[in-house]
Design a protein around this motif. Structure first.
Motif, short mmCIF file in Angstrom:
data_model
loop_
_atom_site.label_atom_id
_atom_site.label_comp_id
_atom_site.label_asym_id
_atom_site.label_seq_id
_atom_site.Cartn_x
_atom_site.Cartn_y
_atom_site.Cartn_z
N LYS A 160 -5.07 -1.81 4.82
CA LYS A 160 -5.08 -0.77 3.77
C LYS A 160 -3.66 -0.25 3.52
O LYS A 160 -3.26 -0.06 2.36
N LEU A 161 -2.91 -0.02 4.59
CA LEU A 161 -1.53 0.45 4.42
C LEU A 161 -0.70 -0.57 3.62
O LEU A 161 0.04 -0.22 2.71
N CYS A 162 -0.85 -1.84 3.97
CA CYS A 162 -0.08 -2.89 3.29
C CYS A 162 -0.50 -3.01 1.82
O CYS A 162 0.35 -3.15 0.94
N SER A 163 -1.79 -2.96 1.55
CA SER A 163 -2.25 -3.10 0.15
C SER A 163 -1.76 -1.92 -0.69
O SER A 163 -1.31 -2.11 -1.81
N SER A 164 -1.84 -0.70 -0.13
CA SER A 164 -1.37 0.45 -0.92
C SER A 164 0.12 0.35 -1.18
O SER A 164 0.59 0.68 -2.27
N TRP A 165 0.87 -0.11 -0.18
CA TRP A 165 2.32 -0.27 -0.36
C TRP A 165 2.59 -1.23 -1.52
O TRP A 165 3.41 -0.95 -2.40
N LEU A 166 1.86 -2.34 -1.52
CA LEU A 166 2.06 -3.33 -2.58
C LEU A 166 1.69 -2.76 -3.95
O LEU A 166 2.38 -3.01 -4.95
N GLU A 167 0.60 -1.99 -3.99
CA GLU A 167 0.18 -1.40 -5.27
C GLU A 167 1.23 -0.40 -5.76
O GLU A 167 1.56 -0.38 -6.95
N GLN A 168 1.79 0.38 -4.84
CA GLN A 168 2.83 1.34 -5.26
C GLN A 168 4.11 0.64 -5.68
O GLN A 168 4.73 1.00 -6.67
N GLN A 169 4.51 -0.35 -4.92
CA GLN A 169 5.76 -1.06 -5.21
C GLN A 169 5.70 -1.80 -6.54
O GLN A 169 6.68 -1.89 -7.25
N THR A 170 4.54 -2.43 -6.81
CA THR A 170 4.48 -3.36 -7.94
C THR A 170 3.80 -2.76 -9.16
O THR A 170 3.99 -3.27 -10.26
N GLY A 171 2.98 -1.74 -8.96
CA GLY A 171 2.21 -1.21 -10.08
C GLY A 171 1.05 -2.11 -10.46
O GLY A 171 0.46 -1.95 -11.53
N CYS A 172 0.70 -3.05 -9.59
CA CYS A 172 -0.46 -3.91 -9.89
C CYS A 172 -1.72 -3.06 -9.78
O CYS A 172 -1.73 -2.00 -9.13
N HIS A 173 -2.79 -3.54 -10.41
CA HIS A 173 -4.04 -2.78 -10.38
C HIS A 173 -4.60 -2.75 -8.96
O HIS A 173 -5.01 -1.71 -8.46
N LYS A 174 -4.59 -3.91 -8.28
CA LYS A 174 -5.12 -3.99 -6.92
C LYS A 174 -4.42 -5.12 -6.17
O LYS A 174 -4.24 -6.21 -6.73
#
Ligand SMILES: *Cc1c(COP(=O)(O)O)cnc(C)c1O
Length: 379
Positions: free
Chosen positions: A35-49
């Motif tokens: 969950k931490l890694c996925s949220s980081w990626l979503e914040q960094q990239t602005g991807c939907h999920k």
């Protein structure tokens, strides 16, 4: 002193987080660290999920399923790329249609894409080579006019951007790699960035063996069952814990890589002006991540001699790729549009130089040996 081509970097927190994952009582996937890694990626990239996978190869395979690739469907991509870009689609019965690359960035030549489109074309797969963006505005425009899906192979593109937008967040789907040779690592690892919301529900199902387990855990369905095709594409928490340590330092890892990259770049400027090598070209609007530093030499014989000369001085330089269209499997299952002359030519001349954190101490001496060889050998 042996200078290897790559050396996996450790932040120092990896093993601590792995122990914590165990202490939390969950080693299977989709726990705390995932969950931490996925949220980081979503914040960094602005991807939907962002959905963590066990490799970029796995993310590409998921993308091929989500694109509904059927027997004979065509997928446009460069030939100058890693095998997984094509393999993922071939596994679904798709046909890779190989297009030549640009001589400056070694990315797919956007001006050649429309010639490769047929009624069977389903998707375009731009590969952001060395973390330098493809011409995404042109590619997205072609895709929308022909109703095609864009799947970014952003394996090398973590923390790189195109006109301010993160690589992997521009197409319908984006694929990242955390393989030990990439910038941010977990040994093997990857992620699928879902930008088109319409693909999300199925993406979660495909990743969970074709079950609606994710919906079940969110309380959206009262039992979970087999509802679609899929496989096991999620990494365990040990991998995610390792990756989380890397993500926390991702900015400084990139900054340190960029410093090495610029050091190389400055050092080879005079040799380029003297016509002895070509240095990488970074177009305006592309913020790259220093994934790779490469030089292009005059021909295959010069490259072989350079690599051998460096090897004798304990510096390991490497080349890639064998173009997919001329590989044994590519000949059998792929098609070619145009001559692919830039691809064939580049594949014989490019050499990749060592680039890893910790190289800084020996960088002056490495560069000195390279410059010494390159300035003398052609006299
Ligand atoms: C590394 C790489 C891959 C594969 O990544 P894995 O995580 O090893 O599966 C795919 N495409 C490109 C362009 C790569 O550089």
């Amino acid at each position: 002193m042996n200078i290897g081509f790559n050396k996996p970097y450790l932040t120092g927190k990896e093993l601590h987080y792995i122990a914590e994952a165990h202490a939390r009582g969950q080693l299977a996937g989709d726990g705390h660290f995932t969950k931490l890694c996925s949220s980081w990626l979503e914040q960094q990239t602005g991807c939907h999920k962002a959905l963590l996978t066990h490799s970029c190869t796995a993310a590409l395979e998921m993308a091929a399923i989500l694109a509904n690739i059927q027997l004979g469907d065509e997928v446009i991509m460069p030939s100058y790329t890693f095998v997984s870009t094509a393999n993922a689609f071939v596994l679904r019965g798709g046909v890779p249609v190989f297009v030549d690359i640009r001589p400056d960035t070694f990315n797919i030549d956007e001006n050649l894409i429309e010639d490769a489109i047929s009624p069977k074309t389903k998707a375009i797969v731009p590969v952001h080579y060395a973390g330098v963006a493809c011409e995404m505005d042109a590619i997205m425009d072609i895709a929308s006019r022909h109703n095609l899906l864009v799947i970014e192979d952003a394996a090398q593109g973590v923390l790189a951007s195109y006109k301010g937008r993160a690589l992997g967040s521009i197409g319908h789907l984006g694929c990242y790699s955390f393989h030990e040779t990439k910038n941010i690592i977990s040994g093997e690892g990857g992620a699928l960035l879902v930008n088109d919301m319409a693909l999300l529900e199925r993406a979660e199902i495909v990743r969970e063996k074709g079950t609606n387990r994710s919906q079940f855990f969110r309380g959206q369905v009262d039992k979970y069952s087999w509802v679609d095709i899929g496989s096991s594409y999620l990494p365990g928490e040990i991998v995610a814990a390792f990756l989380w340590a890397q993500m926390q330092e991702a900015e400084s890892i990139t900054a340190r890589r960029l410093a090495i990259w610029h050091h190389y770049h400055g050092a080879f400027k005079a040799l380029e002006q003297a016509g002895r090598v070509h240095r990488p070209v970074i177009p305006v609007g592309c913020d790259h991540n220093a994934h790779m530093y490469s030089l292009v030499l005059h021909n295959l014989a010069d490259r072989t001699a350079f690599i051998n000369a460096m090897e004798r001085q304990d510096i390991n330089c490497v080349f890639h790729y064998v173009p997919l269209h001329s590989s044994p499997q590519g000949v059998v299952c792929g098609w070619v549009t145009g001559e692919l002359s830039v691809t064939t030519d580049l594949a014989e001349r490019i050499v990749r130089l060592p680039l890893w954190l910790g190289l800084e101490n020996d960088l002056e001496s490495v560069i000195g040996k390279m410059k010494n060889y390159l300035s003398k050998v052609f006299d």
